[in-house]
Design a protein around this motif. Structure first.
Motif, mmCIF file in Angstrom:
data_model
loop_
_atom_site.group_PDB
_atom_site.id
_atom_site.type_symbol
_atom_site.label_atom_id
_atom_site.label_comp_id
_atom_site.label_asym_id
_atom_site.label_seq_id
_atom_site.Cartn_x
_atom_site.Cartn_y
_atom_site.Cartn_z
ATOM 1 N N VAL A 167 -7.771 -8.902 -0.994
ATOM 2 C CA VAL A 167 -6.415 -8.901 -0.450
ATOM 3 C C VAL A 167 -5.969 -10.322 -0.143
ATOM 4 C CG1 VAL A 167 -7.131 -8.593 1.966
ATOM 5 C CG2 VAL A 167 -4.885 -7.761 1.222
ATOM 6 N N GLY A 168 -4.651 -10.556 -0.282
ATOM 7 C CA GLY A 168 -4.081 -11.866 -0.013
ATOM 8 C C GLY A 168 -2.589 -11.757 0.273
ATOM 9 N N ILE A 169 -1.869 -12.869 0.093
ATOM 10 C CA ILE A 169 -0.461 -12.968 0.473
ATOM 11 C C ILE A 169 0.403 -13.260 -0.748
ATOM 12 C CG2 ILE A 169 1.220 -14.179 1.917
ATOM 13 C CD1 ILE A 169 -0.905 -12.616 3.511
ATOM 14 N N ILE A 179 -2.559 -5.250 5.031
ATOM 15 C CA ILE A 179 -3.743 -6.077 4.747
ATOM 16 C C ILE A 179 -5.001 -5.357 5.215
ATOM 17 C CG2 ILE A 179 -4.948 -8.219 5.376
ATOM 18 C CD1 ILE A 179 -2.160 -9.555 5.561
ATOM 19 N N GLU A 180 -4.951 -4.842 6.438
ATOM 20 C CA GLU A 180 -6.133 -4.218 7.030
ATOM 21 C C GLU A 180 -6.487 -2.905 6.325
ATOM 22 O OE1 GLU A 180 -7.900 -4.636 11.329
ATOM 23 O OE2 GLU A 180 -5.968 -3.580 11.363
ATOM 24 N N TYR A 181 -5.496 -2.190 5.834
ATOM 25 C CA TYR A 181 -5.774 -0.948 5.104
ATOM 26 C C TYR A 181 -6.644 -1.236 3.889
ATOM 27 C CZ TYR A 181 -5.110 3.546 2.811
ATOM 28 O OH TYR A 181 -5.335 4.763 2.214
ATOM 29 N N VAL A 212 0.827 -1.211 0.000
ATOM 30 C CA VAL A 212 0.000 0.000 0.000
ATOM 31 C C VAL A 212 0.863 1.263 0.000
ATOM 32 C CG1 VAL A 212 -1.718 1.310 1.302
ATOM 33 C CG2 VAL A 212 -1.882 -1.194 1.179
ATOM 34 N N TYR A 213 0.661 2.120 -0.999
ATOM 35 C CA TYR A 213 1.434 3.350 -1.162
ATOM 36 C C TYR A 213 1.190 4.337 -0.029
ATOM 37 C CZ TYR A 213 3.538 7.350 -3.604
ATOM 38 O OH TYR A 213 4.320 8.419 -3.952
ATOM 39 N N LEU A 255 3.346 -4.310 10.609
ATOM 40 C CA LEU A 255 3.070 -3.526 9.398
ATOM 41 C C LEU A 255 2.518 -4.395 8.264
ATOM 42 C CD1 LEU A 255 6.010 -0.955 9.260
ATOM 43 C CD2 LEU A 255 3.578 -0.482 9.599
ATOM 44 N N VAL A 256 2.891 -5.658 8.209
ATOM 45 C CA VAL A 256 2.305 -6.561 7.202
ATOM 46 C C VAL A 256 0.797 -6.609 7.383
ATOM 47 C CG1 VAL A 256 2.179 -8.938 6.365
ATOM 48 C CG2 VAL A 256 4.386 -7.965 7.011
ATOM 49 N N ILE A 257 0.377 -6.766 8.618
ATOM 50 C CA ILE A 257 -1.062 -6.839 8.908
ATOM 51 C C ILE A 257 -1.712 -5.480 8.681
ATOM 52 C CG2 ILE A 257 -2.794 -7.615 10.572
ATOM 53 C CD1 ILE A 257 -0.724 -9.742 9.668
ATOM 54 N N ASP A 258 -0.988 -4.397 8.967
ATOM 55 C CA ASP A 258 -1.523 -3.060 8.717
ATOM 56 C C ASP A 258 -1.840 -2.860 7.232
ATOM 57 O OD1 ASP A 258 -1.174 -2.538 11.388
ATOM 58 O OD2 ASP A 258 0.523 -1.164 11.135
#
Length: 397
Positions: free
Chosen positions: A342-344, A330-332, A238-239, A325-328
């Protein structure tokens, strides 16, 4: 039809539908019941450049090997096939990487199987084997020959990243579009040429997902205007959280959601933490003399830099982004457009700075644990871990 596809994957994004029995409660149950899909892993490059055999134990050498993938609960892996823009005979080199994957599969029929369709994929997962597919990272690898797409599809390629950092003659990259003097396409512009649009249509027809990770903004919008199928970002973040040219801005995320596509979050610390780039630059400057000496010996520049991260382990640890921050990221995306998009896409073995705690493929359950702790229910976790990309894969078939 689109509604039926979505409905179908509500039920197949986990190994056993939670509606059929009492829902799993423990972390292990939720993680193991999900169909965990990673859309980007570069381990094949290590088989080519370093002679590693991924059915060996490569702990301490790589982020991945076959047994550790299973240990981490991985069910479906898109193996990346990569070369930079300077590679001689890139199509031949790409096929050699695919040959190396085929050899692994032949040696390990009880552990991993190459699949061609979502139907085959689900059968392999139910057999407790890894379903293998291929992502071609960089359109330069089929050498401007649209007819080679048929061969790539038959070899198991199910997405193509239109550009890597280098542009092609028919599509401009994020790296080039972000520079004032960046390379333009063959028509002297940014974005897709007519050949580029033909390539997108050909991919749509074959069932190869169009991947917009690494492409420039104009190329992105040209893809959105051209494609007839849902697209993916196989390994982007996410930018707004981390303003890097490789990441996606809010309007791009919204466009992917409207298209029915999916964004697979990249683990690279420099793409998820805005403070990493300057720290990493200082690290490389500090060790420039050593890097330059390796280059003079004929060592690949990327390999020369990578060796510094391995050699100076304690310094490298200080560069890594915090796991949350990885989860942040995803959550954004979930808060912006919903949980279906969203995925991995870890980029394991293609990056040197994964976040803290996410040391290798055995740490995937930490993602599930964090999602549980943030209050996501089982159905949504199944979508994030694999259901969303399976939906898009099915929609492209």
């Amino acid at each position: 039809m689109r509604y039926l596809v979505v409905l179908f994957f509500i039920f197949v994004s986990c190994k056993q539908s939670p509606e059929n029995k009492r829902g799993p409660k423990t972390l292990a149950e939720i993680h193991n019941q999900a169909i965990f899909v990673d859309t980007h892993n570069d381990i094949l490059l290590h088989t080519m450049e370093k002679g590693f055999i991924i059915d060996d134990d490569l702990t301490g050498k790589t982020h991945s090997d076959l047994n550790r993938m299973k240990q981490g609960g991985l069910d479906v892996q898109f193996f990346s096939v990569w070369s930079d823009g300077n590679q001689a005979n890139p199509y031949q080199y790409a096929n050699a990487q695919m040959d190396s994957l085929d050899a692994v599969i032949i040696r390990n029929p009880t552990k991993i199987v190459k699949v061609a369709t979502t139907e085959e994929l689900l059968k392999v997962v139910q057999q407790d084997k890894i379903a293998a597919l291929i992502g071609l990272e960089g359109g330069h690898q089929f050498e401007n020959d649209i007819h080679k797409l048929d061969t790539l599809f038959n070899r198991g390629v199910r997405y193509i990243t239109l550009t890597w950092n280098n542009s092609t003659s028919w599509a401009t990259s994020a790296s080039d579009e972000s520079k004032k003097d960046g390379t333009l396409n063959s028509e002297g512009e940014k974005g897709l040429t007519e050949l580029g649009k033909q390539i997108v249509h050909k991919m749509n027809t074959l069932g190869i997902m169009v991947d917009i990770s690494h492409v420039g903004e104009q190329t992105f919008w040209d893809v959105i205007a051209t494609t007839t199928k849902p697209i993916i970002a196989s390994h982007s973040s996410v930018y707004t959280i981390c303003p890097h040219p490789r990441n996606l801005k809010d309007d791009q995320i919204k466009a992917i959601a409207k298209n029915g596509g999916v964004i697979q979050i990249n683990f690279n610390s420099g793409f998820i933490d805005a403070t990493v780039a300057k720290k990493e630059e200082k690290f490389l400057v500090k060790h420039k003399t050593e890097i330059d000496s390796l280059k003079q010996l004929g060592i690949n520049p990327y390999v020369a830099e990578e060796s510094m991260y391995s050699k100076y382990h304690l310094e490298t640890e200080e560069l890594k982004a915090p796991f949350h921050l990885v989860i942040d990221h995803i959550e954004y995306i979930i808060k912006l457009v919903g949980v279906d998009y969203v995925g991995i896409g870890s980029d394991f073995d293609g990056i040197v700075l994964p976040p803290k705690q996410l040391d290798d493929v055995t740490t995937y359950p930490l993602i599930t644990k964090a999602l549980i702790e943030r209050g996501y229910n089982e159905k949504d976790i199944y979508k994030i871990l694999g259901g969303n990309i399976l939906r898009v894969l099915k929609a492209n078939e």
